[in-house]
Scaffold this active site. Structure first.
Site, PDB file in Angstrom:
ATOM      1  N   LYS A 250       0.694  -1.372  -0.142  1.00 13.04           N
ATOM      2  CA  LYS A 250       0.167   0.003   0.105  1.00 13.04           C
ATOM      3  C   LYS A 250       1.029   1.255   0.139  1.00 13.04           C
ATOM      4  CE  LYS A 250      -4.199   1.972   2.107  1.00 13.04           C
ATOM      5  NZ  LYS A 250      -3.893   3.325   1.766  1.00 13.04           N
ATOM      6  N   GLU A 300      -0.324   4.565  -8.219  1.00 15.50           N
ATOM      7  CA  GLU A 300      -0.087   5.334  -6.918  1.00 15.50           C
ATOM      8  C   GLU A 300       1.053   5.838  -7.146  1.00 15.50           C
ATOM      9  OE1 GLU A 300      -2.493   5.678  -4.442  1.00 15.50           O
ATOM     10  OE2 GLU A 300      -1.410   6.411  -2.851  1.00 15.50           O
ATOM     11  N   LYS A 421      -7.623  -3.214   2.820  1.00 17.95           N
ATOM     12  CA  LYS A 421      -6.245  -2.505   3.224  1.00 17.95           C
ATOM     13  C   LYS A 421      -6.102  -3.324   4.525  1.00 17.95           C
ATOM     14  CE  LYS A 421      -8.420   1.936   4.629  1.00 17.95           C
ATOM     15  NZ  LYS A 421      -8.248   3.341   4.676  1.00 17.95           N
TER      16      LYS A 421
HETATM   17  P1  ATP Z   1      -6.314   6.474   3.290  1.00 14.66           P
HETATM   18  O1  ATP Z   1      -6.799   7.668   3.793  1.00 14.66           O
HETATM   19  O2  ATP Z   1      -5.903   5.195   4.442  1.00 14.66           O
HETATM   20  O3  ATP Z   1      -5.182   6.427   2.641  1.00 14.66           O
HETATM   21  P2  ATP Z   1      -8.246   6.370   1.326  1.00 14.66           P
HETATM   22  O4  ATP Z   1      -9.429   6.579   2.088  1.00 14.66           O
HETATM   23  O5  ATP Z   1      -7.708   7.420   0.550  1.00 14.66           O
HETATM   24  O6  ATP Z   1      -7.254   5.635   2.290  1.00 14.66           O
HETATM   25  P3  ATP Z   1      -8.675   3.612   0.868  1.00 14.66           P
HETATM   26  O7  ATP Z   1      -9.712   2.969   0.059  1.00 14.66           O
HETATM   27  O8  ATP Z   1      -8.359   3.485   2.360  1.00 14.66           O
HETATM   28  O9  ATP Z   1      -8.387   5.011   0.407  1.00 14.66           O
HETATM   29  O10 ATP Z   1      -7.263   2.887   0.217  1.00 14.66           O
HETATM   30  C1  ATP Z   1      -7.133   2.757  -0.969  1.00 14.66           C
HETATM   31  C2  ATP Z   1      -6.015   3.965  -1.517  1.00 14.66           C
HETATM   32  O11 ATP Z   1      -4.720   3.375  -1.250  1.00 14.66           O
HETATM   33  C3  ATP Z   1      -6.064   3.832  -3.137  1.00 14.66           C
HETATM   34  O12 ATP Z   1      -7.113   5.017  -3.279  1.00 14.66           O
HETATM   35  C4  ATP Z   1      -4.576   4.317  -3.467  1.00 14.66           C
HETATM   36  O13 ATP Z   1      -4.605   5.579  -3.566  1.00 14.66           O
HETATM   37  C5  ATP Z   1      -3.877   3.840  -2.316  1.00 14.66           C
HETATM   38  N1  ATP Z   1      -3.077   2.725  -2.848  1.00 14.66           N
HETATM   39  C6  ATP Z   1      -1.660   2.377  -2.760  1.00 14.66           C
HETATM   40  N2  ATP Z   1      -1.269   1.120  -2.942  1.00 14.66           N
HETATM   41  C7  ATP Z   1      -2.239   0.689  -3.645  1.00 14.66           C
HETATM   42  C8  ATP Z   1      -2.462  -0.720  -4.188  1.00 14.66           C
HETATM   43  N3  ATP Z   1      -1.561  -1.340  -4.414  1.00 14.66           N
HETATM   44  N4  ATP Z   1      -3.631  -1.016  -4.790  1.00 14.66           N
HETATM   45  C9  ATP Z   1      -4.611  -0.192  -4.616  1.00 14.66           C
HETATM   46  N5  ATP Z   1      -4.681   0.863  -3.949  1.00 14.66           N
HETATM   47  C10 ATP Z   1      -3.475   1.512  -3.510  1.00 14.66           C
END
Ligand code: ATP
Length: 578
Positions: A250, A300, A421
């Site tokens: 992530k 990302e 996640k």
């Molecule tokens: P956070 O606030 O924890 O960053 P978020 O609300 O922005 O989370 P989440 O759905 O919680 O979004 O987490 C997904 C996010 O993680 C994606 O929107 C992307 O930007 C990021 N990300 C990083 N690595 C990856 C990956 N390998 N696959 C998918 N998403 C990823």
């Protein structure tokens, strides 16, 4: 339709504080709207001339708009600005001066088309003398308008339409108007998630009916709504629920959707804004490394040092979100884009292909070793291996892992257990922050009163109802500087009544437009009879215990991207189960 009639609807929409009434008024408007105008009206409702992702520079400075109003209504810029000081809204100033001026030629009210086209002309005016030309176009237009129309029109170039209508509400109203019932919104949602374009959906619905809408495909150049993650607390829970998963790092940077068509590269943020100009090195790399004519990739982007294999923290990467000094910053802090999905290739939409297949297609689509880096991934079936990979990610300075079901399609706009996640849990606290929307503030006493705020009323987003519901009041954890910042931002979007999409039992001293997103850390989620998040008849809502502000998220998140009620309930269920 006459622009005057549209403005009457705007007026009704502005003053309703019930979401159901909002849908009713909108669907009434839509029923009256012919196919030739529906697209334009849908954009105007959101204070725009095009979908969100198309950058149309209609923005005008307050002073320029003030001069246009002055010229139109025989006043002076000074008088206009003085009234603006008093009312805090240029719309009200325009309305008042229009009444005073008593325009004679509004006997022939203009059509929506004429107003829309003039606004488009303003947006397209460039080069020498732009300010004067735009000013003249706006003041000529204002002379043709009645007071209510003038009030709503001047707010458009100022980016402050105050109608507070979310996309799901527009979809509800389109469904009510054309498909008989708002529950049929779900029939339109697939197309919305694929195209992110409400105007296109409305136009297609009017012209080709529901079958036409369902056939709308992904288009290179129009962002697809991002798939998001659910949370699970431990590797054991992941394997228990998902069995076999594809494990990826992530990365903690910006979500960037990369679109390529021939030599043209465009990039979009998670909230669908175009950001191509910000990342010249990614554009160059995409041209060089993508081995296909047309493609959409999900990635990302973050600052990364390949020599030391160091991922730079988000606070560093975020310096790249800027309007000026882009090349200089790109030199200092070059980005890499870790590509983790492919959604379209050479004319074919890939959303329905299983992840396993998409990853195979991805591996033959981008050339290795460059600024675009294909994410590492690994299939895992046991909790022990997953635990080791989580430790590895943490030790590299990453947030954790994203685990994905190998058989899952790409669910545009979805947040479910196809993607999860997994972060490290630190005991005593929730393992993840919550993104809240500021709904209002309660004025403080004593020293705090100087900054105009004693506590913030914050909420989360109920995506099923398109409503903001309360979870907490936050009074601690903000420095004086942050209070000032909150106050400065909040006062620009103050409202004199509760917005229609806010559901709250607490009445703050000042309501504000739900727009500012903050990241909040709390010790625990508890049940509460006072807060409306997740509250049902007879069942209490959910609230945050010991909430504190971590950061402002407004730049990369819209209010509707805040944590949702269902996520909050899921987090509540998971806490303490480690
Ligand atoms: P956070 O606030 O924890 O960053 P978020 O609300 O922005 O989370 P989440 O759905 O919680 O979004 O987490 C997904 C996010 O993680 C994606 O929107 C992307 O930007 C990021 N990300 C990083 N690595 C990856 C990956 N390998 N696959 C998918 N998403 C990823």
């Amino acid at each position: 339709m006459k622009y005057k009639d549209l403005s009457e609807y705007f007026e009704k929409l502005e003053y309703t504080s019930s979401r159901l009434v909002l849908i009713e008024i909108l669907s009434e408007l839509f029923k009256e709207t012919p196919g030739s105008e529906i697209e334009k009206i849908v954009y105007l409702l959101q204070g725009r001339l095009s979908p969100f992702f198309v950058q149309v520079e209609i923005g005008m400075a307050e002073k320029t708009v003030a001069q246009s109003i002055a010229n139109a209504y025989g006043s002076t810029r000074e008088e206009v600005l003085k009234l603006y000081q008093r009312f805090g809204d240029m719309g009200l100033v325009a309305e008042r001066l229009n009444i005073k001026y008593k325009i004679s030629n509004i006997k022939y009210p203009i059509d929506v088309d004429e107003a829309f086209n003039t606004l488009t002309e303003i947006a397209n005016t460039k080069g020498e003398g732009t300010v004067e030309k735009r000013q003249k176009l706006l003041s000529d237009l204002l002379q043709k308008l009645d007071p209510i129309s003038a009030k709503h029109l001047v707010r458009i170039p100022l980016g402050n339409t105050r109608l507070g209508i979310g996309d799901p509400t527009v979809l509800d109203a389109l469904a009510t108007a054309k498909l008989g019932d708002k529950s049929n919104r779900k029939l339109l949602e697939g197309a919305y998630n694929r195209t992110s374009d409400l105007g296109l959906i409305a136009k297609t619905l009017w012209e080709k009916g529901l079958t036409g809408v369902e056939k709308l495909q992904v288009r290179v150049g129009a962002p697809i709504r991002s798939e998001l993650c659910e949370r699970l607390p431990t590797p054991e829970k992941v394997i228990e629920k998902m069995e076999e998963v594809d494990v990826q790092y992530k990365y903690d940077g910006f979500r960037v959707q990369i679109h390529k068509k021939g030599d043209e590269i465009r990039m979009f943020s998670r909230n669908l804004e175009e950001m191509t100009h910000m990342f010249p090195e990614l554009t160059k790399a995409a041209k060089k490394q993508i081995k296909a004519d047309s493609v959409i990739l999900d990635s990302e982007a973050l600052a990364y040092n390949p020599q030391s294999e160091e991922f730079l923290p988000f606070q560093e990467t975020t310096k790249r979100r800027r309007k000026h000094g882009i090349e200089e910053m790109a030199g200092k802090l070059p980005l890499k884009a870790f590509v983790f999905d492919i959604l379209y290739k050479n004319g074919k939409q890939l959303l329905d292909e299983p992840l396993k297949k998409r990853m195979e297609i991805l591996s033959s689509t981008i050339a290795e070793d460059g600024v675009l880096i294909r994410t590492k991934n690994q299939t895992v079936r046991d909790a022990k291996t997953l635990g080791i990979l989580l430790e590895d990610a943490i030790s590299k300075g990453l947030e954790g892992l994203v685990v994905k079901r190998l058989k899952s399609p790409y669910e545009a706009g979805g947040r479910n257990f196809n993607w999860v996640k997994l972060k490290r849990h630190s005991s005593g606290e929730l393992s993840d922050t919550i993104d809240c929307v500021i709904l209002g503030y309660i004025t403080g006493k004593g020293k705090r009163a100087e900054f105009g705020a004693g506590a913030l009323l914050v909420g989360v987003y109920d995506d099923k109802k398109d409503e903001f519901v309360t979870v907490s009041k936050i009074g601690t954890g903000l420095t004086d500087e942050e209070w000032r910042e909150v106050h400065k931002r909040a006062d620009r979007i103050k409202l004199d009544h509760k917005p229609a999409r806010v559901n709250s039992q607490i009445i703050p001293s000042v309501w504000i437009k739900p727009e500012i997103v903050i990241e909040v850390l709390a010790d625990e989620i508890t049940r509460s009879p006072i807060h409306t998040a997740g509250k049902t008849d007879g069942e209490p809502g959910y609230a945050l215990r010991f909430p504190r502000l971590v950061s402002f998220r407004s730049l990369d998140k819209k209010a509707e991207d805040a944590t949702s009620v269902s996520e909050l309930i899921e987090m509540y269920k998971q806490q303490g189960r480690v």
